[in-house]
Design a protein around this motif. Structure first.
Motif, PDB file in Angstrom:
ATOM      1  N   GLU A  67       0.822  -1.216   0.000  1.00  0.00           N
ATOM      2  CA  GLU A  67       0.000   0.000   0.000  1.00  0.00           C
ATOM      3  C   GLU A  67       0.857   1.266   0.000  1.00  0.00           C
ATOM      4  OE1 GLU A  67      -3.194   0.157  -0.228  1.00  0.00           O
ATOM      5  OE2 GLU A  67      -4.029  -1.731   0.520  1.00  0.00           O
ATOM      6  N   PHE A  68       2.168   1.100   0.131  1.00  0.00           N
ATOM      7  CA  PHE A  68       3.067   2.257   0.255  1.00  0.00           C
ATOM      8  C   PHE A  68       3.908   2.481  -0.994  1.00  0.00           C
ATOM      9  CE2 PHE A  68       1.805   1.153   4.474  1.00  0.00           C
ATOM     10  CZ  PHE A  68       1.789   2.337   5.189  1.00  0.00           C
ATOM     11  N   SER A 119       7.353   7.490   1.459  1.00  0.00           N
ATOM     12  CA  SER A 119       6.125   6.701   1.265  1.00  0.00           C
ATOM     13  C   SER A 119       5.313   6.591   2.552  1.00  0.00           C
ATOM     14  CB  SER A 119       6.504   5.291   0.832  1.00  0.00           C
ATOM     15  OG  SER A 119       7.129   4.593   1.911  1.00  0.00           O
ATOM     16  N   VAL A 146       1.133  11.170   1.418  1.00  0.00           N
ATOM     17  CA  VAL A 146       1.297  10.291   2.573  1.00  0.00           C
ATOM     18  C   VAL A 146       0.233  10.588   3.645  1.00  0.00           C
ATOM     19  CG1 VAL A 146       2.912  11.476   4.128  1.00  0.00           C
ATOM     20  CG2 VAL A 146       3.175   9.049   3.711  1.00  0.00           C
ATOM     21  N   ASP A 148      -2.865  11.385   3.026  1.00  0.00           N
ATOM     22  CA  ASP A 148      -4.057  10.640   2.572  1.00  0.00           C
ATOM     23  C   ASP A 148      -3.881   9.149   2.864  1.00  0.00           C
ATOM     24  OD1 ASP A 148      -4.973  12.995   1.605  1.00  0.00           O
ATOM     25  OD2 ASP A 148      -4.483  12.591  -0.500  1.00  0.00           O
ATOM     26  N   ARG A 149      -2.680   8.647   2.610  1.00  0.00           N
ATOM     27  CA  ARG A 149      -2.414   7.219   2.818  1.00  0.00           C
ATOM     28  C   ARG A 149      -2.598   6.834   4.284  1.00  0.00           C
ATOM     29  NH1 ARG A 149       2.515   6.806   0.323  1.00  0.00           N
ATOM     30  NH2 ARG A 149       1.320   6.632  -1.591  1.00  0.00           N
ATOM     31  N   ARG A 152      -6.298   6.800   5.091  1.00  0.00           N
ATOM     32  CA  ARG A 152      -6.989   5.658   4.484  1.00  0.00           C
ATOM     33  C   ARG A 152      -6.675   4.361   5.228  1.00  0.00           C
ATOM     34  NH1 ARG A 152      -5.325   2.482   0.385  1.00  0.00           N
ATOM     35  NH2 ARG A 152      -3.588   3.840  -0.179  1.00  0.00           N
ATOM     36  N   LEU A 153      -5.402   4.208   5.637  1.00  0.00           N
ATOM     37  CA  LEU A 153      -4.996   2.952   6.278  1.00  0.00           C
ATOM     38  C   LEU A 153      -5.160   2.983   7.798  1.00  0.00           C
ATOM     39  CD1 LEU A 153      -1.751   2.271   4.189  1.00  0.00           C
ATOM     40  CD2 LEU A 153      -3.997   1.239   3.861  1.00  0.00           C
TER      41      LEU A 153
END
Ligand code: SAH
Length: 242
Positions: A67-68, A119, A146, A148-149, A152-153
């Protein structure tokens, strides 16, 4: 009745078709991740001449490295090597992430600063280990992506876009600081923002060549003890006074 049964069968088959590949993909990522953890654990054990910190392996098992990385790199996500993440930057090799994490033994109640979010993988590993994580990235596009990531996670990591050479004064002092870009020298502001008894892990040396991964322990308010661990290759730390 027959109609309902047929309809049910049709629904079941469609679901299997739709879910099948995605499910298989998720499973294979999990298996690949497990295989990578074994490789990294072995490498770490050989290198340290002792067992890795359990928290490191637990974190590696939890964080979905695929996912990264950019979509095109996903199938390589569980190979033990760095990968390009755009803007001339890279996600570090899993062994190096594991080693740096092992050196600072992250855990609950610890406040850790990372320089070079990239990342977000290293920060996610520290967070999965239970630490409170702050991370600074200098490339705005990476810093925004990052954020947003993490959302999301589901990682509660504080990020900031800026020059990490100067640290993050508002949240100092830190129990540990991890610098994931190669510095020409150890930034004095980062030493200042380290707690007494705290540790910094940082690659030091010329950009684009081989650097030395250094462990810096702050033993007293005005004293550090440093040692070189192994040659590494990181992208350069930009910014700073030079
Ligand atoms: N820890 C990252 C590795 C990223 S590579 C990961 O797990 O993916 C190093 C990152 O440091 C790059 O994204 C680069 O843009 C960033 N960087 C370089 N100089 C910096 C500086 N002065 N302050 C903050 N980030 C910096």
């Amino acid at each position: 009745m027959a109609h309902a049964a047929l309809h049910g069968l049709y629904w079941l088959m469609t679901s299997l078709l739709l879910l099948g590949p995605a499910q298989a993909d998720g499973d294979s990522m999990g298996e690949q991740r497990e295989a990578l953890v074994e490789v990294v654990a072995q490498q770490l054990k050989t290198w340290k001449d002792g067992p890795p910190e359990p928290v490191v392996l637990k974190a590696l098992r939890t964080v979905p490295r695929h996912e990264f990385v950019p979509r095109a790199q996903r199938r390589f996500a569980y190979q033990n090597r760095p990968l390009p993440i755009g803007y001339g930057q890279t996600i570090s090799q899993p062994f190096i992430v594991a080693l740096m994490t092992d050196l600072i033994k992250p855990g609950p109640g610890q406040k850790i600063l990372e320089i070079g979010t990239g990342s977000g993988y290293q920060a996610a590993i520290l967070s999965a280990a239970g630490a409170e994580v702050f991370s600074i990235e200098i490339v705005p596009e990476l810093g925004e992506a990052v954020e947003d990531r993490f959302e999301r996670l589901g990682y509660a990591i504080e990020t900031r876009i800026g020059d990490g050479y100067y640290g993050w004064e508002a949240h100092a002092p830190f129990d540990a600081i991890i610098v994931t870009a190669a510095a020409g020298h150890v930034p004095p502001p980062l030493v200042d923002q380290l707690k007494v008894g705290g540790r910094m892990v940082i690659p030091v040396g010329p950009p684009f060549l081989t650097q030395q991964l250094m462990v810096i322990d702050k033993t007293e308010a005005d004293r550090i003890r440093s040692r070189q661990l192994l040659p590494v290759r990181f992208v350069p730390l930009t910014g700073g006074p030079d």
